[in-house]
Design an enzyme around this catalytic site. Structure first.
Site, PDB file in Angstrom:
ATOM      1  N   SER A 112      88.723 -22.372 -48.933  1.00  0.00           N
ATOM      2  CA  SER A 112      87.702 -22.317 -47.882  1.00  0.00           C
ATOM      3  C   SER A 112      88.370 -22.588 -46.535  1.00  0.00           C
ATOM      4  O   SER A 112      89.146 -23.532 -46.421  1.00  0.00           O
ATOM      5  CB  SER A 112      86.644 -23.405 -48.096  1.00  0.00           C
ATOM      6  OG  SER A 112      85.996 -23.236 -49.313  1.00  0.00           O
TER       7      SER A 112
ATOM      8  N   ARG B 234      86.711 -33.644 -46.794  1.00  0.00           N
ATOM      9  CA  ARG B 234      87.954 -32.890 -46.540  1.00  0.00           C
ATOM     10  C   ARG B 234      88.837 -33.553 -45.472  1.00  0.00           C
ATOM     11  O   ARG B 234      89.478 -32.867 -44.656  1.00  0.00           O
ATOM     12  CB  ARG B 234      87.639 -31.452 -46.096  1.00  0.00           C
ATOM     13  CG  ARG B 234      86.907 -30.605 -47.100  1.00  0.00           C
ATOM     14  CD  ARG B 234      87.745 -30.261 -48.321  1.00  0.00           C
ATOM     15  NE  ARG B 234      87.041 -29.332 -49.175  1.00  0.00           N
ATOM     16  CZ  ARG B 234      86.197 -29.694 -50.154  1.00  0.00           C
ATOM     17  NH1 ARG B 234      85.992 -30.970 -50.416  1.00  0.00           N
ATOM     18  NH2 ARG B 234      85.593 -28.775 -50.882  1.00  0.00           N
TER      19      ARG B 234
ATOM     20  N   GLU C 233      89.090 -26.246 -41.815  1.00  0.00           N
ATOM     21  CA  GLU C 233      89.571 -27.367 -42.636  1.00  0.00           C
ATOM     22  C   GLU C 233      91.056 -27.273 -42.977  1.00  0.00           C
ATOM     23  O   GLU C 233      91.622 -28.221 -43.513  1.00  0.00           O
ATOM     24  CB  GLU C 233      88.730 -27.509 -43.923  1.00  0.00           C
ATOM     25  CG  GLU C 233      88.951 -26.458 -44.994  1.00  0.00           C
ATOM     26  CD  GLU C 233      88.347 -26.868 -46.344  1.00  0.00           C
ATOM     27  OE1 GLU C 233      87.129 -27.066 -46.406  1.00  0.00           O
ATOM     28  OE2 GLU C 233      89.108 -26.962 -47.326  1.00  0.00           O
TER      29      GLU C 233
HETATM   30  N1  EPU Z   1      76.851 -17.923 -49.850  1.00  0.00           N
HETATM   31  C1  EPU Z   1      76.383 -16.772 -49.269  1.00  0.00           C
HETATM   32  N2  EPU Z   1      77.282 -15.854 -48.803  1.00  0.00           N
HETATM   33  C2  EPU Z   1      78.626 -16.057 -48.888  1.00  0.00           C
HETATM   34  C3  EPU Z   1      79.106 -17.238 -49.468  1.00  0.00           C
HETATM   35  C4  EPU Z   1      78.205 -18.167 -49.954  1.00  0.00           C
HETATM   36  O1  EPU Z   1      75.182 -16.567 -49.162  1.00  0.00           O
HETATM   37  O2  EPU Z   1      79.391 -15.180 -48.446  1.00  0.00           O
HETATM   38  C5  EPU Z   1      75.904 -18.892 -50.399  1.00  0.00           C
HETATM   39  C6  EPU Z   1      76.034 -18.981 -51.918  1.00  0.00           C
HETATM   40  O3  EPU Z   1      75.254 -18.000 -52.556  1.00  0.00           O
HETATM   41  C7  EPU Z   1      75.576 -20.382 -52.198  1.00  0.00           C
HETATM   42  C8  EPU Z   1      75.989 -21.174 -50.952  1.00  0.00           C
HETATM   43  O4  EPU Z   1      76.224 -20.204 -49.934  1.00  0.00           O
HETATM   44  O5  EPU Z   1      74.185 -20.417 -52.316  1.00  0.00           O
HETATM   45  C9  EPU Z   1      77.244 -22.028 -51.164  1.00  0.00           C
HETATM   46  O6  EPU Z   1      78.343 -21.206 -51.571  1.00  0.00           O
HETATM   47  P1  EPU Z   1      79.357 -21.639 -52.728  1.00  0.00           P
HETATM   48  O7  EPU Z   1      78.593 -22.057 -53.950  1.00  0.00           O
HETATM   49  O8  EPU Z   1      80.364 -20.572 -52.879  1.00  0.00           O
HETATM   50  O9  EPU Z   1      80.023 -22.959 -52.218  1.00  0.00           O
HETATM   51  P2  EPU Z   1      80.775 -23.234 -50.874  1.00  0.00           P
HETATM   52  O10 EPU Z   1      79.920 -24.166 -50.089  1.00  0.00           O
HETATM   53  O11 EPU Z   1      81.224 -21.989 -50.207  1.00  0.00           O
HETATM   54  C10 EPU Z   1      82.096 -25.386 -51.632  1.00  0.00           C
HETATM   55  C11 EPU Z   1      83.479 -25.872 -51.247  1.00  0.00           C
HETATM   56  C12 EPU Z   1      84.512 -25.310 -52.206  1.00  0.00           C
HETATM   57  C13 EPU Z   1      84.157 -25.720 -53.638  1.00  0.00           C
HETATM   58  C14 EPU Z   1      82.767 -25.188 -53.963  1.00  0.00           C
HETATM   59  C15 EPU Z   1      82.275 -25.625 -55.343  1.00  0.00           C
HETATM   60  C16 EPU Z   1      83.608 -26.239 -48.860  1.00  0.00           C
HETATM   61  C17 EPU Z   1      83.953 -25.676 -47.531  1.00  0.00           C
HETATM   62  N3  EPU Z   1      83.794 -25.424 -49.901  1.00  0.00           N
HETATM   63  O12 EPU Z   1      82.089 -23.974 -51.422  1.00  0.00           O
HETATM   64  O13 EPU Z   1      85.760 -25.910 -51.865  1.00  0.00           O
HETATM   65  O14 EPU Z   1      85.100 -25.192 -54.554  1.00  0.00           O
HETATM   66  O15 EPU Z   1      81.808 -25.706 -53.002  1.00  0.00           O
HETATM   67  O16 EPU Z   1      81.974 -26.983 -55.371  1.00  0.00           O
HETATM   68  O17 EPU Z   1      83.223 -27.405 -48.937  1.00  0.00           O
HETATM   69  C18 EPU Z   1      87.719 -25.614 -50.520  1.00  0.00           C
HETATM   70  O18 EPU Z   1      87.366 -26.583 -49.848  1.00  0.00           O
HETATM   71  O19 EPU Z   1      88.815 -25.021 -50.293  1.00  0.00           O
HETATM   72  C19 EPU Z   1      86.858 -25.111 -51.581  1.00  0.00           C
HETATM   73  C20 EPU Z   1      87.125 -23.973 -52.220  1.00  0.00           C
END
Ligand code: EPU
Length: 315
Positions: A219, A166, A294
């Site tokens: 995010s 990012r 970010e």
């Molecule tokens: N989780 C929780 N509670 C929550 C949110 C998430 O327990 O409230 C757990 C989920 O169950 C999962 C893990 O945390 O096991 C990861 O969550 P998620 O799959 O939603 O992915 P993320 O890490 O929150 C990242 C990117 C997104 C991207 C998705 C899909 C970052 C900060 N975010 O989200 O990117 O779309 O993976 O690849 O890197 C962005 O940067 O704006 C963005 C949306």
């Protein structure tokens, strides 16, 4: 008020409401807003106003409720896409989902993740946007940028752009470089395979992330990596602090995912930042982890907003 710039016919407006030009739907007035159609207009506005700020869809940029004193250059009308064999060259203002569809129509793989990203190509390159194991820098060859300081258009290679999670040279130097276009080397693949991947991405977003009916900036915090290399989810950490649904005024952590902050109804930039501050301090207190915000910001902010920004952006 609508007027036309005499210098190069660039469309511009005074006291321009940016509410529909950021995905958080913050009401913020720009003293001056230019809609550039091509690189000549982009460079020309920067020659007049070296302090101008570029804005694509505003999907990762917090605008100040107090407004923006610097001229704002809106790039979404500068959106040509050209393709030759497996190479696509795309202007900064092209919409990311449109780029994904254009690649699909030409049986080119590498942009499937862009289908659900509410951004322009320029914003995606600056942020090194990514999802589902793809990032915009993966297939990038080079970019053309306007060097505001030197007043010239230059080409920067992928290596020179210092991409990381990012982050990019452009994000770090928005006062120096304005993206004009980017060139990518994609891969020929079957259309069915590309569509399947796009559909999976769309389905994931619908299931896990808020649609823009719930105005948000994507995010808000990067996922942290611990000193031992362990990667954690910022959303999960905020969730474990019990903050889903936490509100300050009309801004609040989404009830379904801890890393999205929603504008529930005409929230201010101050309310939004206070929610981010609570998320940051709670995770720090509970886990001793310092999250890093970010998103970027544009505008005139209060001393309290500046102080919060200083805390959540440092890392
Ligand atoms: N989780 C929780 N509670 C929550 C949110 C998430 O327990 O409230 C757990 C989920 O169950 C999962 C893990 O945390 O096991 C990861 O969550 P998620 O799959 O939603 O992915 P993320 O890490 O929150 C990242 C990117 C997104 C991207 C998705 C899909 C970052 C900060 N975010 O989200 O990117 O779309 O993976 O690849 O890197 C962005 O940067 O704006 C963005 C949306």
């Amino acid at each position: 008020m609508n007027c036309t710039c005499s210098k190069n016919n660039t469309e511009f407006y005074k006291d321009f409401e940016l509410k529909n030009f950021n995905t958080l739907k913050i009401s913020s007035k720009a003293d001056l807003a230019f809609f550039v159609k091509d690189e000549a207009q982009l460079c020309s506005v920067f020659r007049m106003y070296k302090n101008a700020k570029t804005l694509g869809w505003g999907s990762n940029t917090l605008l100040s409720s107090k407004g923006v004193r610097e001229p704002v250059i809106i790039t979404r009308k500068m959106s040509e896409i050209s393709q030759r064999c497996e190479i696509m060259e795309i202007e900064a203002g092209a919409s990311a989902p449109k780029v994904a569809l254009e690649a699909y129509n030409n049986s080119l793989s590498g942009f499937e993740f862009l289908i659900g990203i509410p951004s322009t190509l320029g914003g995606a390159v600056a942020m090194n946007a990514g999802a589902h194991e793809q990032t915009i820098s993966d297939k990038l060859i080079s970019v053309r940028v306007y060097d505001i300081k030197e007043d010239k258009i230059i080409t920067l290679s992928k290596d020179e752009l210092n991409f990381s999670y990012r982050n990019s040279l452009i994000k770090q130097n928005t006062d120096r470089y304005a993206l004009i276009s980017a060139k990518f080397q994609l891969e020929k693949r079957g259309k069915e395979e590309i569509k399947k991947r796009m559909d999976e991405n769309t389905e994931f977003r619908k299931r896990v992330q808020p649609s823009l009916v719930m105005p948000n900036l994507g995010s808000v915090f990067k996922n942290p990596t611990l000193p031992d290399g362990q990667k954690l989810s910022a959303g999960m950490l905020v969730d474990k602090c019990g903050l889903k649904g936490f509100h300050v005024g009309n801004a609040g952590v989404w009830e379904r995912h801890g890393n999205f902050v929603i504008n529930y109804l005409n929230c201010t930039s101050s309310e939004y930042l206070q929610v981010l501050y609570k998320m940051y301090t709670s995770v720090k207190e509970k886990f001793n982890i310092e999250l890093e915000c970010e998103i970027m910001r544009i505008g005139e902010f209060s001393a309290q907003e500046d102080e919060i920004w200083r805390v959540i952006k440092k890392s």
